[in-house]
Design an enzyme around this catalytic site. Sequence first.
Site, PDB file in Angstrom:
ATOM      1  N   HIS A 207       0.817  -1.226   0.000  1.00 51.94           N
ATOM      2  CA  HIS A 207       0.000   0.000   0.000  1.00 51.94           C
ATOM      3  C   HIS A 207       0.854   1.282   0.000  1.00 51.94           C
ATOM      4  O   HIS A 207       1.063   1.914   1.024  1.00 51.94           O
ATOM      5  CB  HIS A 207      -1.064   0.015   1.088  1.00 51.94           C
ATOM      6  N   ALA A 211       1.712   4.019   5.697  1.00 50.30           N
ATOM      7  CA  ALA A 211       2.599   3.320   6.634  1.00 50.30           C
ATOM      8  C   ALA A 211       3.985   3.070   6.043  1.00 50.30           C
ATOM      9  O   ALA A 211       4.514   1.966   6.090  1.00 50.30           O
ATOM     10  CB  ALA A 211       1.968   2.011   7.107  1.00 50.30           C
ATOM     11  N   ASP A 265      -7.557  -3.451   0.646  1.00 55.25           N
ATOM     12  CA  ASP A 265      -7.229  -3.422   2.077  1.00 55.25           C
ATOM     13  C   ASP A 265      -8.507  -3.525   2.918  1.00 55.25           C
ATOM     14  O   ASP A 265      -8.595  -2.974   4.013  1.00 55.25           O
ATOM     15  CB  ASP A 265      -6.451  -2.159   2.440  1.00 55.25           C
TER      16      ASP A 265
END
Length: 376
Positions: A207, A211, A265
Site C-alpha cells: 500500500h 505506513a 485493504d
Amino acid sequence: MRIIKNINIINHNDSFFGEIHINENIIEKVVKISDTINASADYLLPAFVDGHTHGGYGLNFNDLDKVTQEEINEYKNQLFKEGVTNVAFTTITAPIENIYKLAEWYGKNYNDIFIAWHIEGPFISTMKKGAHEEKYINFASSEIISNIINFSQNKKIIITSALEEGNNFDSLINFASDNFYISLGHSNATFKDVIKYYKNGVNRVTHLYNAMSAHNHREPGIVNAVFALNGIYAELIADGHHIDNNVILETIKILGFNRIMVVSDSLSVKGLNDGDYYYDGFNITKKGKMCYLQDSNTIAGSAFKYIDIIKHVKNISKCSLSDLVKISSYNFYKSIGLSNVYGSIAKNYIADLVIVDKNLNIKETIKNGISVYKEL
C-alpha cells in the site's frame, strides 16, 4: 463447452470484438471478429484479483483456521458479485504461534479463491505500525520463516516486512523464490535502503504511501525510491480516502499502469452494517466504506468493495479498459509468476472472467469456466 459470442474482449495489451470458447476450466479458443469495439455489446475482462484484503462479509482472514467451509463459501459468493475470483488472503500482526496455525491451515486446505497468502506483519516497524498491535511486532528469523514455508507446504506467500529492522532482511532474502515474495511495507526504510533491497530482488511495496517513509526532498524514503526504480510494483488503495484523488492521478502519471496493483485493504466488516466492531485487538468503527480506530479519525482499513474502487479509478483517470485490466488483474499475476495462466483472455488460460456493461456494472462472473454469479 461454452461459447461466449458477440462480446468486446479486453486484454492488457489488446481489445477487439469477438467470441471465446471455454472447455471445462480452460479457454480453448479466442476468435477475433473485428478490431473495432462494438459500443452496443458488453465487455469481457479477466476477472479481478484483490492482492491485499483482510476479509469481508463477516469473515476475518486472521481466523481462517477456525472458520467453517460454509462461512468461506458465503464469502466467495459475495466476492463473486464484485467480479473478483481470486484474493491474496491477508493477515495482520499476530503472535507467531497464530501465524504457524494459519500456515498449517493454508498448507492442508485448498480453496480455489486463495491464490496466495499475504502475511502483513509481524515483521514490521513499530514506527509505521498503523493498526497493528505493537506487542506482537517481532523480528524475523530464518527458523521462523522456514517453519512458515514448511507448514504452508510451499504454497505462494507474499510477506510484508520492514526490512531495515533487526535481522528482517537477512532472515527473509535467502527464502525469496517463485513461491515466496517479499514486499516492503510498514517500514521507515531510506532511499538507500530500498536500492539495496531492490538489487537483491525485492520488487514490490505494500500500500504505497500508507505506513511508509514518505516522499521527501532532503531525506528521501520509500516513495521516492518507488518513483525512481522502474521495476518495483506498487499496491495502491485507490479509493479516494486512503489516498487523495489528485495523488492517485499523480501516481498513475509517474508510474504508468504497468506497475500499479489496485488493492482494497478491506476488513472483515466490508458488507456489514455501520457501527462499532472488534477487530484483532482494536475497537473500530465502520462508517460507510471506511473503518476507523474507535473515537478517532485514524484509518484502520477499508470497507470498499473491489469493483467500487475499480469504478472510481476509471471515473477519475478516464483510463482505457486495457489499462484497467493491468491494474486489476494482469500486474498482480505477473508479480507472482502466474501471468502465464491468469490475467489474460487467451488460449490455454484459466477461464476466470467477468462480463461488464459500459459502466462496469457486473453482469456475470465466471470462475474456472463456471458461471458463479449472474445479474438477475
